[in-house]
Design a protein around this motif. Sequence first.
Motif, PDB file in Angstrom:
ATOM      1  N   PRO A 290      -9.639  -0.767  -7.289  1.00  0.00           N
ATOM      2  CA  PRO A 290     -10.826  -1.706  -6.925  1.00  0.00           C
ATOM      3  C   PRO A 290     -11.954  -1.648  -7.597  1.00  0.00           C
ATOM      4  CG  PRO A 290      -9.517  -0.432  -5.043  1.00  0.00           C
ATOM      5  CD  PRO A 290      -9.139   0.081  -6.564  1.00  0.00           C
ATOM      6  N   HIS A 292     -16.021  -1.718  -8.083  1.00  0.00           N
ATOM      7  CA  HIS A 292     -17.261  -1.925  -7.431  1.00  0.00           C
ATOM      8  C   HIS A 292     -18.266  -2.661  -8.089  1.00  0.00           C
ATOM      9  CE1 HIS A 292     -16.485   0.799  -3.828  1.00  0.00           C
ATOM     10  NE2 HIS A 292     -15.510   0.734  -4.582  1.00  0.00           N
TER      11      HIS A 292
ATOM     12  N   HIS B  14      -5.313   7.695  -6.405  1.00  0.00           N
ATOM     13  CA  HIS B  14      -4.913   6.611  -5.546  1.00  0.00           C
ATOM     14  C   HIS B  14      -6.079   5.763  -5.436  1.00  0.00           C
ATOM     15  CE1 HIS B  14      -4.059   5.068  -1.343  1.00  0.00           C
ATOM     16  NE2 HIS B  14      -2.756   5.149  -1.909  1.00  0.00           N
ATOM     17  N   TRP B  15      -5.678   4.512  -5.173  1.00  0.00           N
ATOM     18  CA  TRP B  15      -6.617   3.473  -5.111  1.00  0.00           C
ATOM     19  C   TRP B  15      -7.916   3.681  -4.161  1.00  0.00           C
ATOM     20  CZ3 TRP B  15      -7.765   0.385  -0.834  1.00  0.00           C
ATOM     21  CH2 TRP B  15      -6.601   0.258  -0.018  1.00  0.00           C
ATOM     22  N   THR B  16      -7.839   4.523  -2.926  1.00  0.00           N
ATOM     23  CA  THR B  16      -8.738   4.482  -2.139  1.00  0.00           C
ATOM     24  C   THR B  16      -9.749   5.696  -2.786  1.00  0.00           C
ATOM     25  OG1 THR B  16      -7.392   6.005  -1.152  1.00  0.00           O
ATOM     26  CG2 THR B  16      -7.687   3.760   0.106  1.00  0.00           C
ATOM     27  N   ARG B  18     -10.812   5.774  -5.708  1.00  0.00           N
ATOM     28  CA  ARG B  18     -11.420   5.432  -7.246  1.00  0.00           C
ATOM     29  C   ARG B  18     -12.853   5.227  -7.195  1.00  0.00           C
ATOM     30  NH1 ARG B  18      -8.303   4.046 -11.995  1.00  0.00           N
ATOM     31  NH2 ARG B  18      -6.362   4.152 -11.297  1.00  0.00           N
ATOM     32  N   HIS B  19     -13.461   4.925  -6.145  1.00  0.00           N
ATOM     33  CA  HIS B  19     -14.857   4.572  -6.156  1.00  0.00           C
ATOM     34  C   HIS B  19     -15.862   5.669  -6.354  1.00  0.00           C
ATOM     35  CE1 HIS B  19     -14.067   5.739  -2.033  1.00  0.00           C
ATOM     36  NE2 HIS B  19     -15.395   5.935  -1.580  1.00  0.00           N
ATOM     37  N   ARG B  23     -17.918   5.822  -9.804  1.00  0.00           N
ATOM     38  CA  ARG B  23     -19.430   5.802  -9.605  1.00  0.00           C
ATOM     39  C   ARG B  23     -19.900   7.294 -10.551  1.00  0.00           C
ATOM     40  NH1 ARG B  23     -20.497   5.189  -4.045  1.00  0.00           N
ATOM     41  NH2 ARG B  23     -19.849   7.167  -3.622  1.00  0.00           N
ATOM     42  N   ASP B  43     -17.700  12.010   1.200  1.00  0.00           N
ATOM     43  CA  ASP B  43     -16.436  11.155   1.414  1.00  0.00           C
ATOM     44  C   ASP B  43     -15.254  11.562   1.843  1.00  0.00           C
ATOM     45  OD1 ASP B  43     -15.996   8.080   0.392  1.00  0.00           O
ATOM     46  OD2 ASP B  43     -14.243   9.287  -0.602  1.00  0.00           O
TER      47      ASP B  43
END
Lengths: 344, 121
Positions: A290, A292, B14-16, B18-19, B23, B43
């Motif tokens: 994903p 952002h 895992h895609w969850t 990634r953020h 960052r 997180d």
Amino acid sequence: MKRPVTVVTGFLGSGKTTLLGRVLSKPSMKNTAVLVNEFGEVGLDHHLLRRTNERTVLLGSGCVCCTTREDLVEAMLDLLALENSGETSQLERVVIETTGLADPAPILFTIFSDPVLQHHFTVDLVITTADAVNGALHLDRNPESVKQVAAADKIIITKTDIAEAGAAQALIARLRAINPYARITEVAFGEVDPEDLFRPDPSGAATGSLGDRAGTDQRFLEGPDAHDIAETHSVSLTFDGPVDWTAFGIWLSMLLHTHGEDVLRVKGLLDVGEAGPVVLNGVQHIIHPPQHLGSWPDPDHRSRIILITKRIRPGEILDSLRAFRCMIGAKPRLLEDEHVTTLS
Amino acid sequence: MCVLCGKDFVAQVHWTDRHVEDRARASGPGADPVEYQRDRRRDRIHRAALTNEVLGHYGLRIQEWSGSKYVLRDRKGRTEIVQDLGSLWPAAENLSGRPLDPLDPALQASLSGSDDAWDEK
């Protein structure tokens, strides 16, 4: 900068090779590598053409979409080696042509999960070809065709020149019912501008935009029954406020774990309370990393998510999200409702 | 497992998750590593707390473990160590002996208890 990969899939005999043959003959395509599974009757002539024999490795879970295509890994590593050794100039794009019966999900899984490929390549576009003559027949008889349509960012209708009058329009209506957000283009004899064909905009994964508005508005007028084709449903959702990205991840990963094969496609922009949205794009279990975004691509700052499902009814998705709203932090709502009320 | 540091090689994020990684990368090499670790830890704890609301229905509980793993437990004391949400759901299904389904009306009813509390806020 990762090299963009375009997956070209489509119904048997729908003209994938003809389309590629025309596009690849253009001079601007000389730094595009092509991986094909089979040499069809139409010979492709390109210096960066590689043939791969489909070789799949089924992982422990036994799920068909989470298989690694070893042949692709090998071929793509080979391309990287050629580029690094200076034997070819820098790759601008890799085009992977699948067989007519292939499910595109394993290709995406291979590129996203391979420890080397994931850092060098990114899938920015899935193109599906459907022919106006036999397209409807394939959709009736071949469940893989429905998966191919659901996975598409762009759909190319071929053979419009030899189809009966009205056949193309009838096929477009059916394709739109399965995947309302793919951009549909009619092409005769493979005559298409490569720049236009490979541009991820406006409905590509890179931008996450949900297709052209004209198409979607038309769909809203058709009423909810028009979405349902042979157990395939599509539902467009929004939320009444910013969603908790972690909670949404929990819900979606849980849904994909239990019903991954029945969730043909997830796509959209999610307002997570930051300056820009999260771009979500997934085909069955396989979720693109994903993104952002720093800002919204258009003035509409609401979350917009579409799910294309098999056997799962839109009401079930909505009920589940409603139950999870204490975690997600916002109430889900069908996007159609709003349009119907504003239109009537 | 690396013999020098005792950590798993995790090739696949895992895609969850990634953020947080993205960052950290976006902030560049000069960024404060403590800030990244704090962000990541916050997180992970938030994720464990939210996931427990769902797992509670199945008699399971998850705990964040030193910023590297999650420990999943059932009421009999059986445990599984999981890396991310991708490996959590199969492990949870294994421990509870039934599928974990977000479309299950019974799970939805159990979550809606906390939902009413949310409405009152």
